[in-house]
Design an enzyme around this catalytic site. Structure first.
Site, PDB file in Angstrom:
ATOM      1  N   GLN A  57      27.019  40.408  83.779  1.00 18.67           N
ATOM      2  CA  GLN A  57      28.282  40.300  82.714  1.00 18.67           C
ATOM      3  C   GLN A  57      29.052  41.368  83.028  1.00 18.67           C
ATOM      4  O   GLN A  57      30.185  41.126  83.047  1.00 18.67           O
ATOM      5  CB  GLN A  57      27.572  40.250  81.396  1.00 18.67           C
ATOM      6  CG  GLN A  57      28.581  40.147  80.397  1.00 18.67           C
ATOM      7  CD  GLN A  57      28.031  40.690  78.937  1.00 18.67           C
ATOM      8  OE1 GLN A  57      27.004  41.233  78.820  1.00 18.67           O
ATOM      9  NE2 GLN A  57      28.983  40.178  77.916  1.00 18.67           N
ATOM     10  N   ILE A  69      27.908  44.085  74.461  1.00 17.55           N
ATOM     11  CA  ILE A  69      29.270  43.753  75.347  1.00 17.55           C
ATOM     12  C   ILE A  69      29.714  42.139  75.072  1.00 17.55           C
ATOM     13  O   ILE A  69      28.681  41.194  75.713  1.00 17.55           O
ATOM     14  CB  ILE A  69      29.080  44.002  76.710  1.00 17.55           C
ATOM     15  CG1 ILE A  69      28.898  45.495  76.782  1.00 17.55           C
ATOM     16  CG2 ILE A  69      30.584  43.861  77.457  1.00 17.55           C
ATOM     17  CD1 ILE A  69      29.963  46.547  76.269  1.00 17.55           C
ATOM     18  N   TYR A  97      12.702  48.594  77.491  1.00 22.21           N
ATOM     19  CA  TYR A  97      14.432  48.732  78.178  1.00 22.21           C
ATOM     20  C   TYR A  97      14.832  50.053  77.696  1.00 22.21           C
ATOM     21  O   TYR A  97      15.436  50.988  78.245  1.00 22.21           O
ATOM     22  CB  TYR A  97      15.321  47.631  77.184  1.00 22.21           C
ATOM     23  CG  TYR A  97      16.693  47.560  77.758  1.00 22.21           C
ATOM     24  CD1 TYR A  97      17.130  47.613  78.952  1.00 22.21           C
ATOM     25  CD2 TYR A  97      17.696  47.660  76.771  1.00 22.21           C
ATOM     26  CE1 TYR A  97      18.704  47.769  79.275  1.00 22.21           C
ATOM     27  CE2 TYR A  97      18.996  47.740  77.031  1.00 22.21           C
ATOM     28  CZ  TYR A  97      19.423  47.717  78.238  1.00 22.21           C
ATOM     29  OH  TYR A  97      20.836  47.944  78.403  1.00 22.21           O
TER      30      TYR A  97
HETATM   31  N1  SER Z   1      23.211  44.028  75.195  1.00 25.05           N
HETATM   32  C1  SER Z   1      21.876  45.079  75.478  1.00 25.05           C
HETATM   33  C2  SER Z   1      20.798  44.191  74.873  1.00 25.05           C
HETATM   34  O1  SER Z   1      20.827  43.572  74.098  1.00 25.05           O
HETATM   35  C3  SER Z   1      21.862  46.222  74.968  1.00 25.05           C
HETATM   36  O2  SER Z   1      22.351  47.309  75.844  1.00 25.05           O
HETATM   37  O3  SER Z   1      19.558  44.310  75.502  1.00 25.05           O
END
Ligand code: SER
Length: 320
Positions: free
Chosen positions: A12, A173, A143
């Site tokens: 992305q 984003i 994560y």
């Molecule tokens: N956009 C990411 C996620 O939702 C957050 O950094 O995992």
């Protein structure tokens, strides 16, 4: 920086950042590193593309030597929702990929390495409103764990080896070129596609969910502004908060309705609700503003207008 390698160029952020860097540095000087995903025509026709997997050290070194790479941007990552379904994969890609990149950067004396972080570094015990940069970092997703460790690792390479490593904590984003995959904040992109295609969206988090978000032009601006900042003036390196806007899903839906009056939304929260609930409502980005002049441009309504316009064009062309 003369020759830049973007790892994760088909993703992305990577897809648009690669094109933007090619505009600035020249097509031949920005190598698009892709793993499996078939790169778009836009990527293959504007500069070199190589199959690069951050976990494959030999292939990475080969590309670095072939193009005399002196800066690496590591956009390859397993995001929050996919990471919860496969925590070991998230650890492997996000940590082993990163340490490979940092070691190669050290060995080949890179001028700069960009290591992106995320609002996922925060957790349920972090203050939720206007969250400071320096605060409790106890994430509950794999994560998030890898992003905290990645920030610390980047800072370690700055201190220990004098390597120029930088990074920012991206909020969710929102963009219309390449769809995100496997993130918790993906609903804020999906809503626009579903609005254009069906005038209806079923959201996987509830209407009161509020998270920090950013439109892609601001994401590119933040990334480039940080890359171009004077290293000697940076007091922080890999953990900059960057804010742009913050809205609940209800407010997002209202913004869509202004342009599409018949738009309907309903809610079926799933396991991603708990992830969203563990992240802040908004962030305090005063250190980014102070150290490298960060200033966002897009708010919710300006973004909605642009997103709907662009996605309608794609729909009319039969691309979605
Ligand atoms: N956009 C990411 C996620 O939702 C957050 O950094 O995992």
């Amino acid at each position: 920086m003369k020759n830049i390698l973007v790892i994760g160029s088909a993703g992305q952020i990577g897809s648009e950042l690669t094109l933007e860097l090619r505009r600035i540095y020249g097509g031949d000087n920005v190598v698009a590193g892709v793993r499996k995903t078939k790169p778009s025509e836009k990527l293959t026709s504007t500069g070199p593309c190589e199959v690069v997997d951050a976990l494959n050290t030999d292939a990475l070194v080969e590309t670095v030597k072939k193009y005399k790479i002196d800066a690496i941007i590591n956009m390859a990552a397993i995001l929050s929702a996919t990471g919860e379904n496969n925590p070991m994969l998230a650890w492997d890609v996000n940590m082993n990929g990163l340490i490979n990149v940092l070691e190669i950067a050290r060995e080949y004396k890179m001028k700069q390495v960009l290591v992106p972080s995320s609002i996922a570094v925060f957790g349920p015990t972090t203050p939720v409103d206007n969250t400071p940069q320096e605060t409790i970092l106890k994430p509950t997703t794999m994560y998030g764990v890898t992003k905290v460790a990645g920030e610390l690792l980047g800072d370690y390479y700055v201190k220990k080896y004098g390597l120029d490593v930088r990074g920012l904590r991206y909020p969710g984003i929102i963009s219309h070129e390449t769809e995100p995959g496997g993130g918790t904040t993906d609903y804020a992109v999906a809503i626009y596609y579903e609005a254009v295609k069906h005038n209806k969206y079923t959201c996987f988090v509830n209407e009161d969910t509020r998270l920090p978000m950013m439109y892609m032009p601001d994401c590119l601006k933040a990334t480039l502004d940080l890359m171009h900042a004077d290293f000697s003036k940076l007091e922080h390196h890999c953990d900059f908060n960057v804010g742009a806007m913050s809205f609940s899903v209800k407010e997002l839906a209202e913004s869509v309705k202004k342009h599409m009056p018949g738009f309907e939304i309903d809610y079926k929260p799933d396991e991603r609700q708990a992830i969203a609930d563990s992240w802040p409502n908004s962030v305090d980005d005063s250190l980014a503003r102070k150290e490298w002049g960060w200033k966002p441009e897009f708010d919710l309504d300006a973004m909605t207008q642009d997103m709907l316009k662009e996605i309608k064009i794609k729909h009319e062309k039969g691309l979605i």
